[in-house]
Design a protein around this motif. Structure first.
Motif, PDB file in Angstrom:
ATOM      1  N   ALA A 188       0.842  -1.195   0.000  1.00  0.00           N
ATOM      2  CA  ALA A 188       0.000   0.000   0.000  1.00  0.00           C
ATOM      3  C   ALA A 188       0.873   1.239   0.000  1.00  0.00           C
ATOM      4  CB  ALA A 188      -0.896   0.006   1.231  1.00  0.00           C
ATOM      5  N   VAL A 189       0.272   2.363  -0.336  1.00  0.00           N
ATOM      6  CA  VAL A 189       0.968   3.648  -0.281  1.00  0.00           C
ATOM      7  C   VAL A 189       0.105   4.656   0.463  1.00  0.00           C
ATOM      8  CG1 VAL A 189       2.291   3.332  -2.406  1.00  0.00           C
ATOM      9  CG2 VAL A 189       0.005   4.346  -2.519  1.00  0.00           C
ATOM     10  N   LYS A 190       0.742   5.666   1.037  1.00  0.00           N
ATOM     11  CA  LYS A 190       0.017   6.728   1.721  1.00  0.00           C
ATOM     12  C   LYS A 190      -0.936   7.393   0.737  1.00  0.00           C
ATOM     13  CE  LYS A 190       0.744  10.857   4.534  1.00  0.00           C
ATOM     14  NZ  LYS A 190       1.738  11.778   5.138  1.00  0.00           N
ATOM     15  N   GLY A 194      -4.373   1.486   2.389  1.00  0.00           N
ATOM     16  CA  GLY A 194      -3.642   0.604   3.289  1.00  0.00           C
ATOM     17  C   GLY A 194      -4.052   0.694   4.736  1.00  0.00           C
ATOM     18  N   ASN A 201      -6.693  -4.629  -0.727  1.00  0.00           N
ATOM     19  CA  ASN A 201      -5.380  -4.668  -0.082  1.00  0.00           C
ATOM     20  C   ASN A 201      -4.847  -6.090  -0.007  1.00  0.00           C
ATOM     21  OD1 ASN A 201      -5.718  -1.941   0.398  1.00  0.00           O
ATOM     22  ND2 ASN A 201      -6.186  -2.172   2.568  1.00  0.00           N
ATOM     23  N   ASP A 224       7.804   0.149   2.512  1.00  0.00           N
ATOM     24  CA  ASP A 224       6.962   1.253   2.054  1.00  0.00           C
ATOM     25  C   ASP A 224       6.921   1.317   0.534  1.00  0.00           C
ATOM     26  OD1 ASP A 224       8.692   3.967   1.123  1.00  0.00           O
ATOM     27  OD2 ASP A 224       9.820   2.467   2.248  1.00  0.00           O
ATOM     28  N   SER A 255      -0.642   4.313   5.397  1.00  0.00           N
ATOM     29  CA  SER A 255      -0.613   3.068   4.613  1.00  0.00           C
ATOM     30  C   SER A 255      -0.543   1.836   5.505  1.00  0.00           C
ATOM     31  CB  SER A 255       0.569   3.068   3.646  1.00  0.00           C
ATOM     32  OG  SER A 255       1.799   3.109   4.342  1.00  0.00           O
TER      33      SER A 255
END
Length: 357
Positions: A188-190, A194, A201, A224, A255
């Motif tokens: 996941a990413v910010k 996430g 997910n 990350d 995330s």
């Protein structure tokens, strides 16, 4: 019955219940389920408990096409005195509504959701296994059901709760597992999804999990999505490291899923006076700490396994053996403390248990 007056249709023929030694995670399901409908003009309505059965959905239901869905996971436990105990259910319901907000799904009254969980568990009380380490897993989830192929938020949903008697999530139990550091795929990413529990997910994580399992690892350590150098989660669990006597876990950053067990671990550690820090953790920092003999323990935390010690981290073929592949003192004590509260062996000084009469 609850004040919400859910209708109840009892199953005609009940299923045989699996023996404790037969229990796996998520393989068996109880006799009944909870179902509630949503329509944008009516809100949530028609909550009912019915025999466990297949769902009938229009092929154009939006869940199939755009993945608009959220879910939760929590457990009911049977104490030695026969009490039925839920562990922090309000935290799971609050997180469900945070997931709803992110996925453009209408929120559910928390009191109604808790009443539905309690009433279903009360009806299925005989399904709660009594052996140590077993429990009744509770899976509330919401799916978009409007038959429409336009890309937008659905106007119709189903809120469903199913129950499953379970044993240990990992066959290793509280014994350390081998984990592969994932350097190709990301979880996941910010700014993405996430930090909420939505199906996509988990679907996107399967390829890395299968790759790891094919190489003999239990799960993967996620990095990350931006720099691929900061540690985020381990499999579908939050992760902790003990370095120089201090317990460190990745800070919540948009995330990372804010785990209920993660929060419980932090509260217990602080109660014990153990230094615990939430911050960014570089993979390189972890490797250096291991080389210098300062990495003392590593473990994952989550509803399914509670605490899962990590005995090996494998990064591009290099094995980082942690604590001689033995369960660490902190991990063992955390597992015994949290499960002790869950099963009623220890005092619930944190007020985490919600009883079902």
């Amino acid at each position: 019955m609850s004040q919400y007056n859910f209708t109840f249709s009892e199953v005609m023929t009940k299923k045989p219940k699996p023996l404790g030694k037969q229990l796996q995670f998520g393989k068996y399901f109880t006799d009944h389920m909870f179902v509630m409908e949503y329509h944008h003009q009516k809100g949530w309505y028609d909550g009912k408990i019915i025999p466990y059965q297949p769902l009938t959905l229009d092929p154009a239901s939006m869940i199939f096409h755009y993945g608009q869905t959220v879910f939760e996971g929590l457990k009911a436990y049977k104490s030695k005195d026969g009490e039925t105990r839920l562990f922090r259910p309000k935290e799971n319901i609050n997180r469900l509504n945070r997931s709803n907000a992110r996925m453009c799904i209408p929120e559910i009254d928390p009191d109604l959701a808790l009443a539905a969980i309690k009433e279903l568990v009360r009806i299925e009380n005989d399904w709660i296994p009594k052996q140590e380490g077993t429990s009744l897993y509770i899976r509330p989830f919401i799916i978009a059901t409007e038959p429409y192929l336009g890309v937008s938020a659905s106007k119709q949903y189903k809120f469903i709760i199913i129950l499953s008697p379970v044993g240990a999530y990992y066959k290793e139990g509280i014994n350390p597992v081998r984990i592969a550091v994932e350097t190709e795929y990301i979880r996941a990413v910010k700014g993405g999804t996430g930090e909420v529990k939505t199906a996509g997910n988990y679907a996107s994580s399967l390829i890395a999990q299968e790759k790891a399992e094919a190489s003999g690892f239990a799960q993967v350590l996620w990095l990350d999505g931006h720099d691929k150098k900061y540690i985020e989660e381990v499999g579908s669990m939050n992760v902790f490291f003990k370095i120089d006597g201090e317990v460190i876990t990745p800070e919540l950053n948009g995330s990372i899923l804010p785990g209920v067990t993660r929060n419980s671990v932090i509260e217990v550690l602080r109660d014990w006076g153990v230094p615990v820090v939430e911050r960014k953790i570089l993979l390189e920092e972890l490797i250096t700490a291991h080389k210098e003999g300062r990495l003392e323990e590593a473990f994952g935390s989550g509803t399914a396994a509670v605490i899962s010690p990590i005995g090996e981290l494998n990064c591009n073929g290099e094995a980082l053996i942690i604590n001689n592949q033995e369960t660490g003192e902190i991990a063992k004590k955390l597992y015994e403390t949290i499960t002790g509260i869950q099963y009623g062996h220890l005092e619930d000084k944190f007020n985490w248990i919600d009883m079902i009469e």
